[in-house]
Design an enzyme around this catalytic site. Sequence first.
Site, PDB file in Angstrom:
ATOM      1  N   TYR A 106       0.838  -1.256  -0.093  1.00  0.00           N
ATOM      2  CA  TYR A 106       0.028   0.216   0.098  1.00  0.00           C
ATOM      3  C   TYR A 106       0.760   1.288  -0.098  1.00  0.00           C
ATOM      4  CZ  TYR A 106      -4.219  -2.576   1.458  1.00  0.00           C
ATOM      5  OH  TYR A 106      -5.278  -3.434   1.435  1.00  0.00           O
ATOM      6  N   ARG A 169      -6.944  -5.785   7.339  1.00  0.00           N
ATOM      7  CA  ARG A 169      -5.825  -6.221   6.242  1.00  0.00           C
ATOM      8  C   ARG A 169      -4.473  -6.082   7.073  1.00  0.00           C
ATOM      9  NH1 ARG A 169      -8.782  -7.691   3.186  1.00  0.00           N
ATOM     10  NH2 ARG A 169      -9.775  -6.499   1.452  1.00  0.00           N
ATOM     11  N   SER A 195     -16.085 -11.007   7.469  1.00  0.00           N
ATOM     12  CA  SER A 195     -16.210 -12.080   6.639  1.00  0.00           C
ATOM     13  C   SER A 195     -15.185 -13.256   7.255  1.00  0.00           C
ATOM     14  CB  SER A 195     -15.499 -11.712   5.250  1.00  0.00           C
ATOM     15  OG  SER A 195     -14.248 -11.420   5.352  1.00  0.00           O
ATOM     16  N   LYS A 226     -20.237 -12.839   5.564  1.00  0.00           N
ATOM     17  CA  LYS A 226     -19.804 -13.445   4.113  1.00  0.00           C
ATOM     18  C   LYS A 226     -18.870 -14.440   4.177  1.00  0.00           C
ATOM     19  CE  LYS A 226     -18.279  -8.921   4.357  1.00  0.00           C
ATOM     20  NZ  LYS A 226     -17.197  -7.911   3.934  1.00  0.00           N
ATOM     21  N   ARG A 227     -19.346 -15.579   3.380  1.00  0.00           N
ATOM     22  CA  ARG A 227     -18.473 -16.637   3.690  1.00  0.00           C
ATOM     23  C   ARG A 227     -17.935 -17.175   2.235  1.00  0.00           C
ATOM     24  NH1 ARG A 227     -20.897 -19.656   7.950  1.00  0.00           N
ATOM     25  NH2 ARG A 227     -23.086 -19.200   8.576  1.00  0.00           N
ATOM     26  N   GLY A 228     -17.393 -16.176   1.371  1.00  0.00           N
ATOM     27  CA  GLY A 228     -16.904 -16.417   0.172  1.00  0.00           C
ATOM     28  C   GLY A 228     -17.557 -17.187  -0.883  1.00  0.00           C
ATOM     29  N   GLY A 231     -21.329 -18.445   0.097  1.00  0.00           N
ATOM     30  CA  GLY A 231     -22.414 -17.616   0.449  1.00  0.00           C
ATOM     31  C   GLY A 231     -22.472 -16.854   1.721  1.00  0.00           C
ATOM     32  N   ALA A 232     -23.641 -16.669   2.307  1.00  0.00           N
ATOM     33  CA  ALA A 232     -23.789 -15.873   3.233  1.00  0.00           C
ATOM     34  C   ALA A 232     -24.909 -15.885   4.170  1.00  0.00           C
ATOM     35  CB  ALA A 232     -23.869 -14.231   2.811  1.00  0.00           C
ATOM     36  N   ASP A 259     -16.784  -5.805  -0.613  1.00  0.00           N
ATOM     37  CA  ASP A 259     -17.121  -4.393  -0.473  1.00  0.00           C
ATOM     38  C   ASP A 259     -18.588  -4.413  -1.473  1.00  0.00           C
ATOM     39  OD1 ASP A 259     -14.736  -3.909   0.788  1.00  0.00           O
ATOM     40  OD2 ASP A 259     -13.680  -3.720  -1.050  1.00  0.00           O
TER      41      ASP A 259
HETATM   42  P1  ATP Z   1     -12.660  -8.866  -0.019  1.00  0.00           P
HETATM   43  O1  ATP Z   1     -12.053  -8.724   1.233  1.00  0.00           O
HETATM   44  O2  ATP Z   1     -11.964  -9.430  -1.163  1.00  0.00           O
HETATM   45  O3  ATP Z   1     -13.510  -7.656  -0.558  1.00  0.00           O
HETATM   46  P2  ATP Z   1     -14.281 -10.268   1.704  1.00  0.00           P
HETATM   47  O4  ATP Z   1     -13.587 -11.267   2.322  1.00  0.00           O
HETATM   48  O5  ATP Z   1     -14.752  -9.242   2.652  1.00  0.00           O
HETATM   49  O6  ATP Z   1     -13.956  -9.911   0.316  1.00  0.00           O
HETATM   50  P3  ATP Z   1     -16.018 -12.684   0.635  1.00  0.00           P
HETATM   51  O7  ATP Z   1     -16.549 -13.497   1.646  1.00  0.00           O
HETATM   52  O8  ATP Z   1     -14.743 -13.046  -0.081  1.00  0.00           O
HETATM   53  O9  ATP Z   1     -15.583 -10.983   1.387  1.00  0.00           O
HETATM   54  O10 ATP Z   1     -17.320 -12.298  -0.470  1.00  0.00           O
HETATM   55  C1  ATP Z   1     -18.232 -11.666  -0.427  1.00  0.00           C
HETATM   56  C2  ATP Z   1     -19.236 -12.339  -0.948  1.00  0.00           C
HETATM   57  O11 ATP Z   1     -18.950 -12.299  -2.237  1.00  0.00           O
HETATM   58  C3  ATP Z   1     -19.637 -13.841  -0.472  1.00  0.00           C
HETATM   59  O12 ATP Z   1     -20.631 -13.916   0.682  1.00  0.00           O
HETATM   60  C4  ATP Z   1     -20.097 -14.392  -1.631  1.00  0.00           C
HETATM   61  O13 ATP Z   1     -21.678 -14.251  -1.654  1.00  0.00           O
HETATM   62  C5  ATP Z   1     -19.728 -13.556  -2.981  1.00  0.00           C
HETATM   63  N1  ATP Z   1     -18.575 -14.313  -3.350  1.00  0.00           N
HETATM   64  C6  ATP Z   1     -17.301 -14.046  -3.090  1.00  0.00           C
HETATM   65  N2  ATP Z   1     -16.245 -15.007  -3.447  1.00  0.00           N
HETATM   66  C7  ATP Z   1     -16.997 -15.947  -4.436  1.00  0.00           C
HETATM   67  C8  ATP Z   1     -17.069 -16.962  -5.139  1.00  0.00           C
HETATM   68  N3  ATP Z   1     -15.773 -17.256  -5.563  1.00  0.00           N
HETATM   69  N4  ATP Z   1     -18.154 -17.323  -5.759  1.00  0.00           N
HETATM   70  C9  ATP Z   1     -19.199 -17.214  -5.468  1.00  0.00           C
HETATM   71  N5  ATP Z   1     -19.504 -15.894  -4.704  1.00  0.00           N
HETATM   72  C10 ATP Z   1     -18.421 -15.308  -4.190  1.00  0.00           C
END
Ligand code: ATP
Length: 317
Positions: A106, A169, A195, A226-228, A231-232, A259
């Site tokens: 950064y 971060r 997340s 948020k679960r990547g 889902g969520a 975001d």
């Molecule tokens: P970042 O810090 O990169 O902005 P984050 O860690 O805050 O992300 P994530 O959980 O990675 O958040 O992603 C947010 C949402 O986006 C998840 O809850 C999901 O709904 C969607 N998402 C993220 N990655 C994927 C993926 N590979 N496939 C489908 N949906 C995803």
Amino acid sequence: LGPTICVGEILVEIVATTVGDGFTDAQPLVGPYPSGAPAIFIDQCGRFGGAAAMIGAVGDDDFGRVNLDRLKRDGVDVSAIAVDPDWPTGSAFVRYRADGSRDFVYNIATSAAARFGWTAEVEALARRAGHLHVMGSALSMPEAREVIARALPIVRARGGTVSLDPNLRKELRQGAEAGQLFATLLSECDLLLPSGEELELAAGTDGEARAVGTLLTGGCGEIVLKRGAAGASAFAPDGSRVDALAFEVEELDPTGAGDCFGGAYVTARRLGLPTEAALTYACAAGARNVTVRGPMEGAATRAELDAFIAATPRAPG
Ligand code: ATP
């Protein structure tokens, strides 16, 4: 009641197109892409169709113009973004490792991104805001902390709501003062958007259910986890829970998913949509964003998300 406002770093992002550890070797890079977690969040709010305004600063350079042009195009009020004549626009370099984790370099502290304060424009905006969204990343900057701390009671006094995305971060240091403001926000936010491990870190306890219980008892109004690619889930203080499956997509660039998810969720709820529908839009916004290179490039309109939802299968739970 008034626009959603967000305070913090406005950056350009430069992304390595090869996977590897760090930036010590010469390698192909692409960018500049408009970026900064608060800026991505607010851009998604504007694109979704909600009233949205940003507080921060850019330099008087092309990187600054890239951001201002994008935010304006997407309907974000930029009247409280300062153009700093002395400092360049902030930047972030990101490279992915083979395990999917990321390294950031950064340039925020010595850029315009960290050098903004409480101005007449900021005050005017706070006095007409309906919602304040706080990104944890912004709490690492003393100037942004001060603006957030001053805006918070003003937004509250007029009946506005508050959301918090911990957005931790490892590269951004959070000192004691950031910790204090984070704790205050945690205990009085209407919505928390953690997340992964951020949920347990914020609660200071292990285990999802216990962490959710601790935070809701501690004053947090609603938690959306948020679960990547899994889902969520949304948890309310009355014990109710809504789960949403992720959409099945090919991940090209995960930065900005959280975001965009947050921007879509907050805006959908502020437009009056129920939790389930807002969660579907949020998952769609996050999923669509990871299919496009560049952190803000996948931010989508409501119509684009409707089309995406209709065309994309949900991942098996
Ligand atoms: P970042 O810090 O990169 O902005 P984050 O860690 O805050 O992300 P994530 O959980 O990675 O958040 O992603 C947010 C949402 O986006 C998840 O809850 C999901 O709904 C969607 N998402 C993220 N990655 C994927 C993926 N590979 N496939 C489908 N949906 C995803």
